[in-house]
Design a protein around this motif. Sequence first.
Motif, short mmCIF file in Angstrom:
data_model
loop_
_atom_site.label_atom_id
_atom_site.label_comp_id
_atom_site.label_asym_id
_atom_site.label_seq_id
_atom_site.Cartn_x
_atom_site.Cartn_y
_atom_site.Cartn_z
N TRP A 167 -24.22 13.75 39.68
CA TRP A 167 -23.95 12.60 40.34
C TRP A 167 -22.83 13.03 41.10
O TRP A 167 -21.55 13.28 40.59
CB TRP A 167 -23.84 11.65 39.50
CG TRP A 167 -24.96 10.85 38.58
CD1 TRP A 167 -25.35 11.38 37.33
CD2 TRP A 167 -25.81 9.92 38.91
NE1 TRP A 167 -26.53 11.00 36.94
CE2 TRP A 167 -26.98 10.07 38.01
CE3 TRP A 167 -26.02 9.08 39.93
CZ2 TRP A 167 -28.07 9.28 38.06
CZ3 TRP A 167 -27.12 8.42 40.06
CH2 TRP A 167 -28.10 8.41 39.03
N SER A 169 -20.86 10.73 44.14
CA SER A 169 -20.75 9.32 45.04
C SER A 169 -19.94 9.54 46.29
O SER A 169 -19.26 10.73 46.77
CB SER A 169 -19.79 8.20 44.09
OG SER A 169 -18.56 8.37 44.05
N GLN A 200 -24.84 9.61 46.72
CA GLN A 200 -24.86 8.36 47.24
C GLN A 200 -25.17 8.33 48.63
O GLN A 200 -24.22 9.42 49.35
CB GLN A 200 -23.56 7.71 46.73
CG GLN A 200 -23.66 6.18 47.25
CD GLN A 200 -22.44 5.46 46.90
OE1 GLN A 200 -21.40 6.02 46.29
NE2 GLN A 200 -22.48 4.16 47.03
N TRP A 233 -29.35 7.98 46.36
CA TRP A 233 -29.14 6.46 45.64
C TRP A 233 -28.35 5.69 46.55
O TRP A 233 -27.11 6.04 47.14
CB TRP A 233 -28.51 6.55 44.32
CG TRP A 233 -27.17 7.27 44.19
CD1 TRP A 233 -26.73 8.56 43.81
CD2 TRP A 233 -25.91 6.44 43.85
NE1 TRP A 233 -25.69 8.77 43.55
CE2 TRP A 233 -24.82 7.71 43.50
CE3 TRP A 233 -25.59 5.16 43.78
CZ2 TRP A 233 -23.50 7.14 43.39
CZ3 TRP A 233 -24.21 4.92 43.38
CH2 TRP A 233 -23.33 5.88 43.29
N LEU A 235 -26.75 1.64 47.34
CA LEU A 235 -26.07 0.58 46.50
C LEU A 235 -26.62 -0.93 47.21
O LEU A 235 -25.84 -1.26 48.33
CB LEU A 235 -24.77 0.37 46.16
CG LEU A 235 -24.18 -0.80 45.52
CD1 LEU A 235 -24.45 -0.85 44.18
CD2 LEU A 235 -22.44 -0.84 45.53
N ASP A 268 -29.42 1.59 43.29
CA ASP A 268 -28.42 1.30 42.06
C ASP A 268 -28.34 -0.40 42.04
O ASP A 268 -27.66 -1.05 42.84
CB ASP A 268 -27.01 1.95 42.30
CG ASP A 268 -26.14 1.48 41.24
OD1 ASP A 268 -26.19 0.98 40.33
OD2 ASP A 268 -25.03 1.95 41.69
N GLU A 270 -27.06 -3.19 40.53
CA GLU A 270 -26.04 -3.91 39.60
C GLU A 270 -24.87 -4.63 40.26
O GLU A 270 -24.36 -5.63 39.62
CB GLU A 270 -25.27 -2.81 38.81
CG GLU A 270 -24.57 -1.81 39.85
CD GLU A 270 -23.51 -0.88 39.27
OE1 GLU A 270 -22.86 -1.26 38.04
OE2 GLU A 270 -23.63 0.40 39.73
N ILE A 306 -31.79 2.56 39.12
CA ILE A 306 -30.73 2.55 38.14
C ILE A 306 -30.45 1.21 37.88
O ILE A 306 -30.01 0.36 38.70
CB ILE A 306 -29.57 3.16 39.16
CG1 ILE A 306 -29.96 4.50 39.58
CG2 ILE A 306 -28.24 3.42 38.30
CD1 ILE A 306 -29.03 5.16 40.68
N TYR A 408 -22.28 10.78 34.34
CA TYR A 408 -21.66 10.31 35.39
C TYR A 408 -20.06 10.62 35.31
O TYR A 408 -19.41 10.18 34.27
CB TYR A 408 -21.84 8.88 35.72
CG TYR A 408 -21.33 8.42 37.09
CD1 TYR A 408 -22.34 8.24 38.19
CD2 TYR A 408 -20.12 7.80 37.19
CE1 TYR A 408 -21.80 7.91 39.63
CE2 TYR A 408 -19.59 7.39 38.35
CZ TYR A 408 -20.59 7.66 39.53
OH TYR A 408 -20.09 7.17 40.69
#
Length: 432
Positions: A167, A169, A200, A233, A235, A268, A270, A306, A408
């Motif tokens: 992973w 980011s 990301q 990915w 967010l 993602d 969350e 995710i 991660y």
Amino acid sequence: MASPRLSWSNRGFGATSKGGTRISYNPWSLLGRIQRLRPRTQAILASGVVVSVMGTLVMIARAQSDPDKSVRLTAAASPPASVTPTASPSASPSPSPSPSPSPSPTATAAPSPPPVVVAAPPPPKPTTKPAPVAPKPAPVAPKPAAVASRSVPSTPGLIAYRGLGAWVSLYDFVFTNAPIDPAQATQAMANRGVQTLYLQTSRWNLPDDMTGAGLVAQFIERAHDHGIRVVGWYLPGFADVNLDVRRSMAVINFKTPSGQHFDGLAPDIEDRSAVNHNLAAFNAGIVAYSKALRAAVGSNVALGAIVPDAVNNQRLPMAWAGFPWPEIARDYDVVMPMGYWSVTKGSDCGQQYDAGAYTRNVVSTTISLMGVTKPMLVVGGVGDCTTVAEVQGYVGAASTVGIGASIYSFETVERSAGATAMWKALQTAVRH
């Protein structure tokens, strides 16, 4: 002495002088006056006339020899010499008698004025009007971005999510003072046996649909050089579903300068800050976004989700009440719980935890909440608060209940004291 004067009664021919002598001519005519002048004065007057005439001829000759210049208007030669007689202007000249002992004052012709040269006015300058300036177009309000048509990834199905993952980011290569280099990082991943890079691309509160696009392209191309697949990915915030779908489709449609693209997409799911932690808005936003995203990509694209750790959520159930697990199962092909057992350790990262049991519990709880079994890929970690033994237990469980394994994040594992042993343990994960 006074000059002879004529009375108004004796004007014209046959007039007499003051002494009564009859004169046969008018002494006050122009010729008579000239004849009565002294010879020297007559010579001066004649010279003036000649000079005036010669000047006029010269000016005419110049005008004829220079036609291209502006037209010159030359006044005629000076008018005849004027005297101020008191006699009638109709007197006619006659021969003068012997000079009078008392001549009248010498009458001199007025000097001829110089030729008057009047330049013709210059031709008017062409009036070139400035070209009209086109008015600036009025600003047009941007139209809502339409959802871009999809471009099917090069590795359809679940293959992009299988095996060992790593992973990265935005805090590893954009928002940092020490960004990792795509070429060096992907080379290190290849040396560690990584099969899929989870990279990301953006988040809901950033200005660009694709953040650090140039570096993203380098990661994709360098990873593919090593046979590593790349899943993007994003967010989402769920407050603006159109924005979230557009940025998700930016991952699907992204192409590098050489025409390569991502091999998969995993949102993602969350973050509740965009909806001010409003639980109802958060849950409704997830449902709306997931449904719209699935419609946009179609059924041939494998989407990963995710999702939160269902076991950890039990520690604060009211914060996650109503989370749409069934809709997650409906719209996504791979479910990827963030099974971070390290969150249960607090500040004591050195203590030993049964990561294998925790991972199995996460899988079973998630399946129970979804109401259906889905391909699972539990993300372990976090890498800087994990022991080698925990990683070994995690890999054993993940290989049994899932299709792959990953910790991660790549950088936190690399910076750990037991990095080499951790990667060795991770390499025993399911490989496809």
